[in-house]
Design an enzyme around this catalytic site. Structure first.
Site, PDB file in Angstrom:
ATOM      1  N   HIS A  87       0.818  -1.223   0.000  1.00 52.31           N
ATOM      2  CA  HIS A  87       0.000   0.000   0.000  1.00 52.31           C
ATOM      3  C   HIS A  87       0.853   1.275   0.000  1.00 52.31           C
ATOM      4  CE1 HIS A  87       0.342   0.129   4.517  1.00 52.31           C
ATOM      5  NE2 HIS A  87       0.288   1.419   4.276  1.00 52.31           N
ATOM      6  N   ASP A 139      -0.669  -7.381   1.501  1.00 48.78           N
ATOM      7  CA  ASP A 139      -0.020  -6.067   1.564  1.00 48.78           C
ATOM      8  C   ASP A 139       1.489  -6.267   1.733  1.00 48.78           C
ATOM      9  OD1 ASP A 139       0.332  -3.359   1.677  1.00 48.78           O
ATOM     10  OD2 ASP A 139      -0.333  -3.151   3.756  1.00 48.78           O
ATOM     11  N   GLY A 241       3.142   5.894   8.938  1.00 45.72           N
ATOM     12  CA  GLY A 241       4.557   6.115   8.649  1.00 45.72           C
ATOM     13  C   GLY A 241       5.429   4.922   9.013  1.00 45.72           C
ATOM     14  N   SER A 243       4.375   1.878   8.275  1.00 43.35           N
ATOM     15  CA  SER A 243       4.002   0.841   7.301  1.00 43.35           C
ATOM     16  C   SER A 243       5.199   0.360   6.509  1.00 43.35           C
ATOM     17  CB  SER A 243       2.985   1.386   6.311  1.00 43.35           C
ATOM     18  OG  SER A 243       1.734   1.385   6.906  1.00 43.35           O
ATOM     19  N   GLY A 244       5.171  -0.901   6.193  1.00 45.52           N
ATOM     20  CA  GLY A 244       6.246  -1.497   5.414  1.00 45.52           C
ATOM     21  C   GLY A 244       7.406  -1.936   6.282  1.00 45.52           C
TER      22      GLY A 244
HETATM   23  N1  ARG Z   1      -1.040   2.192   7.278  1.00 49.16           N
HETATM   24  C1  ARG Z   1      -0.107   2.830   8.108  1.00 49.16           C
HETATM   25  C2  ARG Z   1       1.039   3.436   7.284  1.00 49.16           C
HETATM   26  O1  ARG Z   1       0.856   3.607   6.099  1.00 49.16           O
HETATM   27  C3  ARG Z   1       0.347   1.973   9.229  1.00 49.16           C
HETATM   28  C4  ARG Z   1      -0.683   1.945  10.265  1.00 49.16           C
HETATM   29  C5  ARG Z   1      -0.415   1.031  11.372  1.00 49.16           C
HETATM   30  N2  ARG Z   1      -1.416   1.321  12.303  1.00 49.16           N
HETATM   31  C6  ARG Z   1      -1.624   0.708  13.436  1.00 49.16           C
HETATM   32  N3  ARG Z   1      -2.530   1.118  14.249  1.00 49.16           N
HETATM   33  N4  ARG Z   1      -0.887  -0.313  13.762  1.00 49.16           N
HETATM   34  O2  ARG Z   1       2.023   3.851   7.792  1.00 49.16           O
END
Ligand code: ARG
Length: 855
Positions: A87, A139, A241, A243-244
């Site tokens: 994503h 993902d 932030g 993510s990944g």
């Molecule tokens: N989708 C988020 C990103 O792009 C990560 C979110 C993780 N959230 C959580 N509550 N664990 O950075």
């Protein structure tokens, strides 16, 4: 090259479809030659609720930059390969060009120039074919670097788990990243890589948490290939932030990457652990993508000691976390009540919002509100919390930046020198998120705030029920303003008290906070810290807009999700609505549909005269009711009878007693009408009735019937039950009225024509009023029934001067339309009219045939 192609074909032929989460047929049965050492940081030495990491602890952590800044995390799995989340690179279904991305390796703090750091261009981004959106899973992404990374103490790959690798539920693992430290709260400078310990949650345990309605009343269905890590009570999590980035677990002295940060609901919320893409099921897919690169990623076999002792996934129990804030054994004994003592001033009251922070009005600390410096006598400041043997010392004062000029931001946070242990007391109060919607009818209480004095009278007086946003806004807001729909922070919160103001008890100078309860949990919903006359506060500033500031400063105040979602009939209304225009004297004539708390006609008064007859009256100002003279005074009698007035009864179903209001009439005022007995009387009430949804004045109109209005006669069908009924009418032109009743009617009389079949809906004995609803939505009083008649009304318009002078704050709308009452000397009637003899319907028919009409 051709060999590679052949190999790829073989893989395609024998490997399962990517994303079908099975053990890969490619998994070697025997130990592979391990040419790449992985998952071993140099021995040395955000993530929500985390802390700064030590340099070199997580040497596989990668920061992926786009447009000059950090966007996502990643992990180095081989010198030329970074693992991340799909994503991060897919927007609106299309993969972003690899050339726009760069991978930053071996960084610890991202503050300052990264020239020295290890930066690599991205040559290709690979995403599984079945990836569509985060909630649908898959993902995962692989990034091929344009040139291999130079491995060293701060740049090393992590180990990948094989498809057969099982991570035990409850295992403590670590997530790392440069993401937000709380929802909407970016990692502050110097942007040091954050680490947080998270526990792996079993699939069943995680699904159980996500099956319970959480923020926005949502539930979520987890999919195979997703993995949860965190805690039922929240507070530690990954966030935007991160993510990944990797979730790694240590086994046999090596770190294996169990998950890829993917998504969550908010960050660190209760019962909403972070969701990760499980890495093990992607062994085949990863191998397929990287095939041919040398060295490729390492998939060491799982150390045998980690494999044994895995708990049965089935017997996992579902541990749901309950709110840790806002609980009290007894309302009124607030375990968060904090008494702040500053040398030289009276104690000030605030609320404990976390282990280390107290929220209080900034006005408790005059002189320190707008200064950046800490008070010089801070060492002597003390905070007394319930059940604490000694008062706490204060480490820091943080006033809200707008505190000095904005009453709604009159807030300051005090940090305690040492965190207190939370138990039954002290216990923090819950704070609402900005999108919290306190439902109309919520049970609330007042609590001491600032330099509040103890409330006069019984503590039950402090109970209140919340009014709907529409009422609150339209009663106290600005005219014609639109009311924010549920989910947007309201501009005001209004409590409706259970009991009327007690005579003689003055609430002057009392400053209060408003606590509202949901499912037994108390939220600090609003604050009010300037006196409102000699009354209990009617309007509070909502606290929810300050949630982000409070959590930013405290990093751990107890913001809690909305717990009550039973919207009732009001719930469907999610559109912004506009208030009808106000008059100089405030709100009047408001009657939202559907009716609130059962009140249909908040200005309709029952006038009980001398214990023998009851007729309708209309509240025209907080202390005045207008009624028909023939009801309140008997012909010939000169004594003023004993009259009681009841408000809050004008609904189809009776309101609870506590919302009804009764007053005695202390005087009756009549306009001066030469020779004639005036038909209208103003009744002065023994004390004012504060505007509320159950008792609100109607609007008045100086110019007759407002243009475009629809009009109704409001009365009782059965004078015994006194359930209000409204009959639709149209008001006849003065000429038609005059001609119908030629010579019989006094000036100022209105005639109406009932809509088909509505004529005998209500009894004449109740002396029913005639009301119209304007195009702007306000209800106006147009007249009161003339004795013994259904069709004739004494107009209020011509009495504007008398009403205004007597009442002082009569809510007259600006004039519009034209008078519909009789004035003297209108004479031209069609010849046959007199013969129509009082039947308006017959007269109207006649008039339609006669082409000379227009008034
Ligand atoms: N989708 C988020 C990103 O792009 C990560 C979110 C993780 N959230 C959580 N509550 N664990 O950075």
């Amino acid at each position: 090259m051709s060999q590679h192609l052949l190999l790829l074909l073989v893989i395609l032929a024998i490997s399962p479809i990517p994303g079908a989460f099975q053990d890969s047929a490619l998994s070697p049965t025997q130990e592979e030659p391990e040419d790449l050492d992985c998952g071993r940081p140099e021995p040395s030495a955000r993530i929500v609720g985390g802390s700064d990491s030590q340099p070199g602890t997580w040497p596989w952590q990668v920061s992926l930059h786009h447009g000059g800044g950090h966007i996502c995390g990643g992990s180095l799995i081989a010198p030329s390969w970074v693992l991340s989340a799909a994503h991060c690179f897919v927007t609106n279904g299309t993969l972003e060009p690899a050339a726009e991305w760069s991978a930053v390796l071996g960084v610890h703090s991202q503050d300052g120039p990264l020239d020295g750091a290890h930066v690599r261009a991205v040559a290709a981004i690979l995403v599984p074919d079945n990836y569509s959106s985060v909630e649908r899973g898959a993902d995962v992404a692989l990034l091929r670097l344009a040139s291999p990374a130079r491995l060293g103490p701060s740049v090393r790959p992590v180990c990948l788990p094989r498809a057969s690798h099982r991570f035990a539920h409850g295992t403590a693992c670590w997530a790392t990243g440069w993401g937000d430290v709380q929802e909407e709260d970016p990692l502050p400078l110097p942007w040091v890589l954050q680490e947080v310990e998270l526990r792996l949650l079993g699939e069943a345990a995680c699904q159980c948490l996500y099956s319970r309605p959480g923020p926005f009343n949502l539930t979520f269905q987890l999919l195979p290939g997703m993995l949860c890590a965190g805690y039922p009570e929240g507070r530690r999590d990954t966030c935007q932030g991160d993510s990944g980035g990797p979730l790694v677990c240590e086994e046999g002295g090596r770190w294996f990457q169990a998950g890829i940060t993917s998504f969550g609901f908010g960050c660190g919320r209760r019962n909403r652990p972070g969701v990760f893409t499980a890495v093990a099921p992607y062994e085949a897919w990863i191998r397929e993508q990287v095939s041919g690169s040398d060295p490729g990623p390492a998939f060491p076999t799982q150390p045998p000691e980690a494999q044994s002792g895995l708990p049965e996934p089935m017997n996992e129990n579902c541990t749901i976390a309950l709110p840790e804030c806002g609980k009290t054994r007894r309302p009124g004994a607030w375990p968060w009540e904090a008494q702040v003592m500053v040398p030289g001033s009276r104690p000030c009251y605030g609320a404990l919002v976390s282990e280390s922070w107290v929220l209080a009005p900034a006005s408790c600390f005059p002189g320190h509100i707008s200064s950046d410096r800490q008070p010089s006598d801070l060492d002597y400041w003390r905070v007394q919390l319930p059940s604490r043997p000694r008062a706490e010392q204060v480490a820091r004062l943080v006033p809200h930046e707008n505190a000095s000029w904005d009453d709604a931001s009159n807030l300051a946070l005090l940090q305690l020198r040492a965190p207190v242990n939370l138990s039954a007391a002290p216990r923090p109060v819950c704070l609402p998120h900005p999108e919290h919607y306190f439902l109309p009818g919520s049970r609330c209480r007042l609590a001491r705030w600032g330099r509040g004095e103890p409330a006069p009278g019984a503590s039950s007086l402090l109970e209140a029920e919340l009014l709907s946003a529409w009422w609150c806004h339209c009663l106290y807001g600005r005219q014609g303003a639109s009311v924010p729909p549920p989910g947007e922070p309201p501009q005001a919160l209004c409590p409706a008290y259970q009991e009327e103001e007690e005579e003689g008890s003055c609430w002057n100078y009392s400053h209060w906070s408003l606590l509202c309860r949901e499912e037994g949990t108390w939220f600090l919903a609003g604050i009010r810290d300037f006196p409102s006359d000699c009354l209990r506060p009617r309007v509070f500033y909502p606290l929810q807009t300050h949630g982000p500031w409070i959590s930013h400063v405290t990093r751990g105040a107890y913001l809690e999700d909305q717990l009550a979602w039973d919207w009732g009939p009001e719930g469907e209304e999610t559109e912004a609505k506009t208030c009808p225009p106000h008059t100089e004297n405030g709100a009047c004539g408001l009657r939202p549909e559907p009716a609130l708390m059962g009140v249909l006609w908040p200005w309709l008064a029952e006038v009980h005269v001398a214990g023998e007859r009851v007729c309708a009256g209309i509240l025209v100002a907080p202390g005045w009711v207008l009624a028909a003279t023939h009801c309140v005074l008997r012909p010939g009698s000169t004594t003023v009878p004993y009259i009681e007035v009841y408000l809050g009864r004008g609904g189809a179903s009776p309101l609870p007693q506590s919302h009804q209001v009764s007053r005695l009439v202390i005087s009756i005022r009549l306009p001066r009408h030469l020779g004639l007995r005036p038909p209208l009387a103003l009744l002065e009430l023994s004390s004012r009735v504060e505007p509320s949804p159950s008792a609100l004045p109607i609007c008045l109109h100086p110019g007759g019937t407002p243009l475009g209005a629809s009009c109704w006669v409001l009365g009782w069908k059965d004078p015994q039950d006194r359930v209000p009924v409204a009959a639709a009418v149209s008001i006849l032109t003065p000429r038609l009225c005059h001609c119908l009743y030629q010579g019989l009617l006094p000036p100022g009389t209105l005639c109406v024509l009932y809509a088909e079949g509505q004529e005998d809906r209500c009894e004449v004995t109740s002396a029913p009023p005639l009301l119209c609803q304007t195009e702007g939505g306000s209800w106006v009083l147009v007249g009161m029934a003339v004795r013994g008649s259904r069709e004739l009304f004494a107009a209020t318009g011509p009495e504007e001067a008398w009403i205004s002078q007597t009442v002082g704050e009569a809510p007259f709308l600006p004039p519009s339309g034209f008078p519909h009452w009789l004035t003297e000397g209108s004479d031209l009637c069609p010849p046959d009219m007199a013969r129509a003899s009082g039947s308006p319907r017959a007269a109207l028919f006649l008039l339609l045939l006669t082409p000379l009409i227009q008034g």
